[in-house]
Design an enzyme around this catalytic site. Structure first.
Site, PDB file in Angstrom:
ATOM      1  N   PHE A 312      -3.301  -1.471   4.429  1.00 45.78           N
ATOM      2  CA  PHE A 312      -3.954  -0.737   5.515  1.00 45.78           C
ATOM      3  C   PHE A 312      -4.847   0.358   4.949  1.00 45.78           C
ATOM      4  O   PHE A 312      -4.423   1.137   4.094  1.00 45.78           O
ATOM      5  CB  PHE A 312      -2.930  -0.110   6.454  1.00 45.78           C
ATOM      6  CG  PHE A 312      -3.565   0.744   7.537  1.00 45.78           C
ATOM      7  CD1 PHE A 312      -4.112   0.157   8.669  1.00 45.78           C
ATOM      8  CD2 PHE A 312      -3.651   2.121   7.387  1.00 45.78           C
ATOM      9  CE1 PHE A 312      -4.727   0.937   9.639  1.00 45.78           C
ATOM     10  CE2 PHE A 312      -4.258   2.910   8.357  1.00 45.78           C
ATOM     11  CZ  PHE A 312      -4.796   2.317   9.486  1.00 45.78           C
ATOM     12  N   LEU A 335      -0.551   1.736   1.965  1.00 50.85           N
ATOM     13  CA  LEU A 335      -1.305   2.592   2.879  1.00 50.85           C
ATOM     14  C   LEU A 335      -2.295   3.446   2.114  1.00 50.85           C
ATOM     15  O   LEU A 335      -1.914   4.172   1.193  1.00 50.85           O
ATOM     16  CB  LEU A 335      -0.353   3.508   3.658  1.00 50.85           C
ATOM     17  CG  LEU A 335       0.665   2.859   4.604  1.00 50.85           C
ATOM     18  CD1 LEU A 335       1.536   3.932   5.241  1.00 50.85           C
ATOM     19  CD2 LEU A 335      -0.034   2.049   5.680  1.00 50.85           C
ATOM     20  N   GLU A 336      -3.559   3.341   2.485  1.00 49.40           N
ATOM     21  CA  GLU A 336      -4.585   4.258   1.961  1.00 49.40           C
ATOM     22  C   GLU A 336      -5.124   5.008   3.162  1.00 49.40           C
ATOM     23  O   GLU A 336      -5.863   4.456   3.976  1.00 49.40           O
ATOM     24  CB  GLU A 336      -5.685   3.475   1.231  1.00 49.40           C
ATOM     25  CG  GLU A 336      -6.613   4.359   0.414  1.00 49.40           C
ATOM     26  CD  GLU A 336      -7.846   4.815   1.178  1.00 49.40           C
ATOM     27  OE1 GLU A 336      -7.816   5.961   1.686  1.00 49.40           O
ATOM     28  OE2 GLU A 336      -8.804   4.049   1.268  1.00 49.40           O
ATOM     29  N   LEU A 337      -4.727   6.276   3.278  1.00 53.44           N
ATOM     30  CA  LEU A 337      -5.009   7.046   4.473  1.00 53.44           C
ATOM     31  C   LEU A 337      -6.074   8.113   4.184  1.00 53.44           C
ATOM     32  O   LEU A 337      -6.918   7.935   3.316  1.00 53.44           O
ATOM     33  CB  LEU A 337      -3.712   7.669   4.996  1.00 53.44           C
ATOM     34  CG  LEU A 337      -2.559   6.658   5.170  1.00 53.44           C
ATOM     35  CD1 LEU A 337      -1.292   7.351   5.625  1.00 53.44           C
ATOM     36  CD2 LEU A 337      -2.943   5.554   6.139  1.00 53.44           C
TER      37      LEU A 337
END
Length: 634
Positions: A312, A335-337
């Protein structure tokens, strides 16, 4: 002829003592000639075979007319993703009852591109099942076949790079330079790394043995997971789509890509190019699936038991929802937010030397860059000078469109493109106003009404200088990701304070450190709480595809890119075999055989074994051996 043969083959004959005794024998020269020509022929056949298996295959594709800068269509006065609800003529087909649509438009000028039927849960499940079926055959392909697909795509991308850049510009409003750097260059780097190093990373790996298992060999096999999913953001529609797809299929997986609803049109075209390439190379194009849906329907993907891994890229809010949904089937997630990347400028740094780097880091892609420079931390003695330098340059930045039939024309000098939409303008201005109320020096900002593109979503580049310090998280602009063309400059008194400010947010994605002493920069870099740091550079860690990409804290977890990311798309299976199966194999001593005859003797055996193998010093090990022998004799 005889003379010619001697000239050509004399060096070869000189290596053969027998031939040296028959220097005048012309038959020997002919024999050598035939041998060399025969070997050369075999080599040429082998090379031809390799070229046939490895060379890129050209494939047919359809160039979209919408990518032509002279193309025009209906201009939407207040464009948004549901403009078709207020302007029914944007729907080219009668609406289906109970179904939702997504309107695509050019953010730089408001031109309507397309209106697409959004996928529902049933259609998403069907696409997953198609990928599952295609992957059953694809997982048996060899490295040569997978490399050939990627090589064909790379050749195509290089030859059609301007077209691809224009497609990305049409759907996002970015500039051609931003597309060339962020879309084309990075994607080519990804493909190069996969072709040159992907096989090495995923080949079975022999692991070192330990003392007790000297007679064993251990191998780790990296097997495809099956079908994986990627939910990606809109800011780089080509790269964000191709990058997870290429990694997934090279690892032997199928993939279902869920694009952002903001870039449905361009994502569809970019994904279809990969499907066309797969088909031309003789593989099932259903291996790659694209899902275009509204966020509330994405659960059909994130909760599917057929999805074996999720990547994501997006906001923290949505990332948390994806992670929660994935727990239903214990699906692993990367997750790369968000990020609030700092650039620490150490004392006595030459500002003139790096000002261009900082401008690119801040305003690349109109600031809509997950690893863009969100904070410039500069020593108080250089604050005023840097602020003035930035102000002079920012005042000259030109907003505009490179995809418009307007009077400006194609390839007009544009520095900052449109933002993806105007929905965040009010929030951005609220952050800038709050900073101004807290004593910051603010220049620029606000919605920019372009003289030719009144429907474009432009935000005027802004400069915010924090002069009263940061207290209790105020001003909020120092803590929140702005994801916009805003330069934020913060002074510090000493390096320790600079590190404290840099680490003083919830985020920890990337960072950079600039200074005249590289060793000092490295020492500061080691103290930063983040996933990646560039020294005297900006985001170079993303261009090097051999490196893992990701962050810590609220910026997410897990890594994509590099060996870590590629192996993360596989199941690491351990296989242990006997080194000499006909000579030595594991046996169970009688003292440990079930049913155990004596607990005390068994314990004496195991404690003696541990001492013999791992005790410190020869005497202690010898005592362990004696206890071992005694236990066996009892």
């Amino acid at each position: 002829m005889k003379t010619l043969l001697r000239v050509i083959f004399h060096p070869l004959r000189s290596l053969n003592l027998w031939a040296d005794e028959h220097r005048d024998d012309e038959g020997i020269d002919v024999l050598y000639a035939l041998t060399v020509f025969f070997a050369l022929g075999i080599w040429l056949v082998i090379q031809r075979e390799r070229r046939m298996k490895n060379s890129a295959i050209p494939f047919r594709f359809r160039a979209p007319v919408e990518a032509d800068p002279k193309w025009t269509s209906k201009k939407i006065s207040h464009p948004n993703l549901e403009s078709h609800l207020t302007e029914p003529d944007l729907l080219l087909v009668p609406p289906s009852q109970g179904r939702r649509y997504i309107t695509s438009f050019d953010p730089s000028n408001g031109l309507h591109i397309a209106t697409t039927l959004a996928d529902n849960a049933a259609e998403i499940r069907a696409k997953i099942e198609k990928a599952v079926e295609a992957q059953k055959e694809w997982k048996h392909t060899d490295w040569t076949q997978r490399r050939r697909v990627i090589r064909s795509l790379q050749k195509w991308l290089v030859e059609n790079q301007e077209l691809c850049a224009r497609v990305a510009c049409r759907d996002t409003g970015k500039t051609l330079i931003d597309a060339a750097l962020g879309e084309i260059l990075t994607t080519c780097s990804k493909m190069e790394w996969l072709m040159e190093h992907g096989e090495r990373v995923l080949r079975p790996e022999k692991r070192s043995r330990n003392t007790i298992l000297t007679y064993k060999e251990s191998h780790v096999h990296f097997e495809p997971l099956g079908v994986v999913a990627a939910l990606v953001s809109w800011n780089y529609p080509l790269h964000n789509a191709w990058s997870p797809i290429l990694a997934a299929i090279f690892a032997g997986n199928g993939i279902v890509l869920k694009c952002s609803e903001n870039v449905v049109w361009s994502s569809g075209w970019f994904v279809n190019v990969i499907k066309d390439c797969l088909a031309t190379c003789g593989h099932d194009p259903e291996l790659v699936q694209l899902v275009c849906c509204w966020p509330e329907d994405a659960d059909a993907l994130t909760r599917s038991p057929l999805i074996k891994h999720i990547t994501f890229i997006g906001s923290e809010t949505v990332g948390r929802k994806v992670a929660i949904a994935a727990t239903e089937h214990l699906t692993p997630v990367t997750l790369e937010l968000g990020g609030k990347d700092p650039a620490i400028i150490l004392p006595n740094t030459e500002l003139d030397k790096w000002i261009s780097m900082w401008m690119r880091g801040i305003f690349q892609n109109a600031g809509q860059n997950c690893i863009g420079i969100e904070r410039l931390l500069v020593h108080a003695s250089q604050f005023d000078k840097l602020f003035d330098m930035l102000k002079e340059r920012i005042d000259k930045l030109r907003c505009g469109s490179v995809m418009s039939p307007s009077a400006e024309g194609y390839l007009s000098p544009v520095d900052v493109g449109a933002m993806i939409s105007g929905e965040r303008f009010e929030g951005l201005m609220a952050l800038i106003r709050e900073a101004d109320e807290d004593g910051a020096t603010c220049v620029g900002g606000g919605e920019y009404k372009h003289v030719y593109h009144d429907s474009g979503t432009y935000f005027k580049p802004a400069l915010v200088g924090i002069t009263n310090g940061i207290t209790d998280g105020r001003p909020a602009i120092t803590q929140h990701e702005v994801f916009a063309p805003v330069a934020l400059v913060i002074p510090y008194e000493n390096v320790d304070e600079a590190v404290e400010i840099a680490n003083g947010t919830r985020y920890g994605l990337g960072a950079s450190v600039f200074g005249p002493d590289q060793e000092q920069c490295v020492q500061v870099a080691k103290r930063l709480e983040c996933g990646m740091v560039s020294v005297n550079d900006f985001a170079v860690f993303y261009l090097n595809q051999d490196l893992p990409f990701g962050g810590t804290k609220a910026s997410g977890y897990g890594r994509f890119g590099g060996p870590e990311g590629l192996r993360g798309l596989t199941n690491s299976k351990v296989i242990v075999v006997d080194r000499w199966p006909s000579m030595i194999q594991t046996g169970i001593p009688k003292v440990l055989d079930y049913p155990i005859r004596s607990l005390s003797i068994s314990l004496e055996f195991t404690t003696g074994l541990v001492r013999f193998l791992y005790a410190e010093g020869r005497r202690a090990r010898l005592q362990g051996l004696m206890r071992l022998i005694q236990a066996v004799r009892k």
